[in-house]
Motif scaffolding. Sequence first.
Motif, PDB file in Angstrom:
ATOM      1  N   ASP A  59       0.633  -1.109   0.110  1.00  0.00           N
ATOM      2  CA  ASP A  59      -0.005  -0.304  -0.032  1.00  0.00           C
ATOM      3  C   ASP A  59       0.667   0.952   0.076  1.00  0.00           C
ATOM      4  OD1 ASP A  59      -1.710   1.977   0.123  1.00  0.00           O
ATOM      5  OD2 ASP A  59      -3.224   1.173   1.890  1.00  0.00           O
ATOM      6  N   LEU A  60       0.484   1.742  -0.664  1.00  0.00           N
ATOM      7  CA  LEU A  60       1.419   2.787  -1.138  1.00  0.00           C
ATOM      8  C   LEU A  60       0.441   4.474  -1.055  1.00  0.00           C
ATOM      9  CD1 LEU A  60       4.133   2.548  -3.935  1.00  0.00           C
ATOM     10  CD2 LEU A  60       4.245   1.877  -1.276  1.00  0.00           C
ATOM     11  N   SER A  61       0.033   4.277  -0.859  1.00  0.00           N
ATOM     12  CA  SER A  61      -1.707   5.295  -1.196  1.00  0.00           C
ATOM     13  C   SER A  61      -1.404   6.519   0.459  1.00  0.00           C
ATOM     14  CB  SER A  61      -2.932   4.658  -0.812  1.00  0.00           C
ATOM     15  OG  SER A  61      -3.445   4.446   0.347  1.00  0.00           O
ATOM     16  N   ALA A  62      -0.542   5.819   1.277  1.00  0.00           N
ATOM     17  CA  ALA A  62      -0.740   6.292   2.668  1.00  0.00           C
ATOM     18  C   ALA A  62      -0.860   8.256   2.410  1.00  0.00           C
ATOM     19  CB  ALA A  62       0.540   6.675   3.861  1.00  0.00           C
ATOM     20  N   ALA A  99     -10.872   7.044   4.924  1.00  0.00           N
ATOM     21  CA  ALA A  99     -11.341   5.169   5.195  1.00  0.00           C
ATOM     22  C   ALA A  99     -12.177   4.800   3.189  1.00  0.00           C
ATOM     23  CB  ALA A  99     -12.767   4.579   5.432  1.00  0.00           C
ATOM     24  N   ALA A 100     -12.905   5.798   2.670  1.00  0.00           N
ATOM     25  CA  ALA A 100     -13.472   6.269   1.263  1.00  0.00           C
ATOM     26  C   ALA A 100     -12.392   5.889   0.597  1.00  0.00           C
ATOM     27  CB  ALA A 100     -14.223   7.284   1.468  1.00  0.00           C
ATOM     28  N   LEU A 101     -11.177   7.194   0.102  1.00  0.00           N
ATOM     29  CA  LEU A 101     -10.207   6.758  -0.013  1.00  0.00           C
ATOM     30  C   LEU A 101      -9.297   4.787  -0.003  1.00  0.00           C
ATOM     31  CD1 LEU A 101      -8.950  10.173  -0.236  1.00  0.00           C
ATOM     32  CD2 LEU A 101      -9.805   9.128  -2.094  1.00  0.00           C
ATOM     33  N   GLY A 102      -9.236   4.829   0.879  1.00  0.00           N
ATOM     34  CA  GLY A 102      -9.205   2.659   1.364  1.00  0.00           C
ATOM     35  C   GLY A 102      -9.437   2.275   0.076  1.00  0.00           C
ATOM     36  N   CYS A 103     -11.336   2.315   0.533  1.00  0.00           N
ATOM     37  CA  CYS A 103     -12.076   1.622  -0.157  1.00  0.00           C
ATOM     38  C   CYS A 103     -11.974   1.390  -1.859  1.00  0.00           C
ATOM     39  CB  CYS A 103     -13.769   1.826   0.122  1.00  0.00           C
ATOM     40  SG  CYS A 103     -14.820   1.079  -0.676  1.00  0.00           S
ATOM     41  N   VAL A 104     -11.682   2.222  -2.019  1.00  0.00           N
ATOM     42  CA  VAL A 104     -11.820   2.557  -3.468  1.00  0.00           C
ATOM     43  C   VAL A 104     -10.064   2.348  -4.147  1.00  0.00           C
ATOM     44  CG1 VAL A 104     -10.732   4.477  -5.734  1.00  0.00           C
ATOM     45  CG2 VAL A 104     -12.598   4.889  -3.977  1.00  0.00           C
ATOM     46  N   SER A 105      -9.161   1.644  -3.219  1.00  0.00           N
ATOM     47  CA  SER A 105      -7.496   0.658  -3.414  1.00  0.00           C
ATOM     48  C   SER A 105      -8.274  -0.448  -3.550  1.00  0.00           C
ATOM     49  CB  SER A 105      -6.695   1.379  -2.216  1.00  0.00           C
ATOM     50  OG  SER A 105      -6.464   2.840  -2.289  1.00  0.00           O
ATOM     51  N   GLY A 106      -9.465  -1.061  -2.040  1.00  0.00           N
ATOM     52  CA  GLY A 106      -9.657  -2.635  -2.362  1.00  0.00           C
ATOM     53  C   GLY A 106     -10.146  -2.267  -3.578  1.00  0.00           C
ATOM     54  N   LEU A 107     -11.257  -2.022  -3.988  1.00  0.00           N
ATOM     55  CA  LEU A 107     -12.407  -1.922  -5.145  1.00  0.00           C
ATOM     56  C   LEU A 107     -11.368  -2.142  -6.303  1.00  0.00           C
ATOM     57  CD1 LEU A 107     -15.452   0.376  -4.418  1.00  0.00           C
ATOM     58  CD2 LEU A 107     -15.228  -2.434  -3.830  1.00  0.00           C
ATOM     59  N   ALA A 108     -10.421  -1.347  -6.716  1.00  0.00           N
ATOM     60  CA  ALA A 108      -9.672  -1.056  -7.655  1.00  0.00           C
ATOM     61  C   ALA A 108      -8.517  -2.843  -8.113  1.00  0.00           C
ATOM     62  CB  ALA A 108      -8.932   0.375  -7.603  1.00  0.00           C
ATOM     63  N   VAL A 114      -5.484  -5.141 -10.338  1.00  0.00           N
ATOM     64  CA  VAL A 114      -4.250  -4.543 -10.701  1.00  0.00           C
ATOM     65  C   VAL A 114      -3.857  -4.802 -10.024  1.00  0.00           C
ATOM     66  CG1 VAL A 114      -3.287  -2.785 -11.115  1.00  0.00           C
ATOM     67  CG2 VAL A 114      -5.206  -2.862 -12.491  1.00  0.00           C
ATOM     68  N   PRO A 115      -2.066  -4.870  -9.702  1.00  0.00           N
ATOM     69  CA  PRO A 115      -1.232  -5.155  -8.565  1.00  0.00           C
ATOM     70  C   PRO A 115      -1.512  -3.577  -7.537  1.00  0.00           C
ATOM     71  CG  PRO A 115       0.123  -5.337 -10.347  1.00  0.00           C
ATOM     72  CD  PRO A 115      -1.210  -5.260 -11.225  1.00  0.00           C
ATOM     73  N   SER A 116      -1.243  -4.270  -6.264  1.00  0.00           N
ATOM     74  CA  SER A 116      -1.873  -3.238  -5.082  1.00  0.00           C
ATOM     75  C   SER A 116      -1.142  -2.283  -5.161  1.00  0.00           C
ATOM     76  CB  SER A 116      -1.698  -3.537  -4.264  1.00  0.00           C
ATOM     77  OG  SER A 116      -0.011  -4.379  -3.663  1.00  0.00           O
ATOM     78  N   PHE A 117       0.211  -2.171  -5.219  1.00  0.00           N
ATOM     79  CA  PHE A 117       1.362  -0.928  -5.433  1.00  0.00           C
ATOM     80  C   PHE A 117       0.561  -0.174  -6.638  1.00  0.00           C
ATOM     81  CE2 PHE A 117       3.278  -3.203  -8.797  1.00  0.00           C
ATOM     82  CZ  PHE A 117       3.567  -2.425  -9.609  1.00  0.00           C
ATOM     83  N   MET A 118       0.342  -0.171  -7.532  1.00  0.00           N
ATOM     84  CA  MET A 118       0.140  -0.084  -9.250  1.00  0.00           C
ATOM     85  C   MET A 118      -1.604   0.980  -8.097  1.00  0.00           C
ATOM     86  SD  MET A 118       1.910   0.862 -11.157  1.00  0.00           S
ATOM     87  CE  MET A 118       0.924   1.523 -12.281  1.00  0.00           C
ATOM     88  N   THR A 119      -2.146   0.196  -7.976  1.00  0.00           N
ATOM     89  CA  THR A 119      -3.766   0.832  -7.489  1.00  0.00           C
ATOM     90  C   THR A 119      -3.019   1.794  -6.065  1.00  0.00           C
ATOM     91  OG1 THR A 119      -4.140  -1.149  -5.876  1.00  0.00           O
ATOM     92  CG2 THR A 119      -5.597  -1.564  -7.910  1.00  0.00           C
TER      93      THR A 119
END
Length: 315
Positions: A59-62, A99-108, A114-119
Amino acid sequence: MSLRDSGPPLALVVIFVAFSALSSDFRSIGNVQNIMDTAAVLAVVTCGITFVLMMGSIDLSAPGVMGAAAIAVALLVANNRNGNELGVIGILLAILLAAALGCVSGLALVLLKVPSFMTTLGVSAVGLGLATLMFNGVQPNITDGTLASWPVERLLGLSYLTWIAFACVLVGYLIQRYTRLGRYAFAIGGAEEVLALSGVKVAPYKVAVFTLAGAFYGLAGVMVTSQLSAGLVQAGKGYDFAAITAAVVGGTLLTGGRGGILHSAVGVLIVMVLTNGLVQVGVSPYWQGGVQGLIVVAAVAAAVLPQRRRNQVTK
């Protein structure tokens, strides 16, 4: 307890004793309190990223999620930009946005495959974009008394921010240990195919883990805002890699299925004690990054080596 589990706590003790012998200022009560207070935000971010690593994802979304939460909370509590004074509700709304942005990562991840590091890298960019739009060229400074008191007020010698970090570690451990989400996160990282064949729908749990991680990042963004008394778009800069480093040093594997919240919490303390100790003994900042990098490489090698040996075929 295996050597891999006991290694990080023993390393923390050895590092602390070594720096205590080298510097009298390092072992002072005030410096220990400073280490704990400085580790608070990183500990909360690491709680979120640990659940993702337990699944074998990255997870690189932090940075983006924290930036969006930081600006959002600064505009929702009492500030110099508008007349909002939502207080605790504003804090909760900022965490909900994260949390909503995190949910978007999970849904993508589960829908687009798509690999998690990209999403998560894309979601980080989205979060930074939202933060920039809300920033609108004028920095929001907070005047909310409750939020401003978190880094200043103390309980038993530690700031409120540190106690919030302790609470997050406790909540994260309880989720990991006693809930289906925590157990399935481990199982996904260990053997996702086996879990799916047993009839468990894996996708919802992946989305839930990323949503939970986003909530932790959002709280960390709020904590940074309380420290700075202002909302900054770059509030989360560098925390993604710092949290991954702390988790790996503490014994949480990048490949998933091993480690956990308490392991990563020890890793946070190792990183912060090492950083503080190098400053106390006068090591040049140019060398500090190299020393920390060597420790990360050593920690990863120590975690991977037993697996390599186990996978070897004897002829």
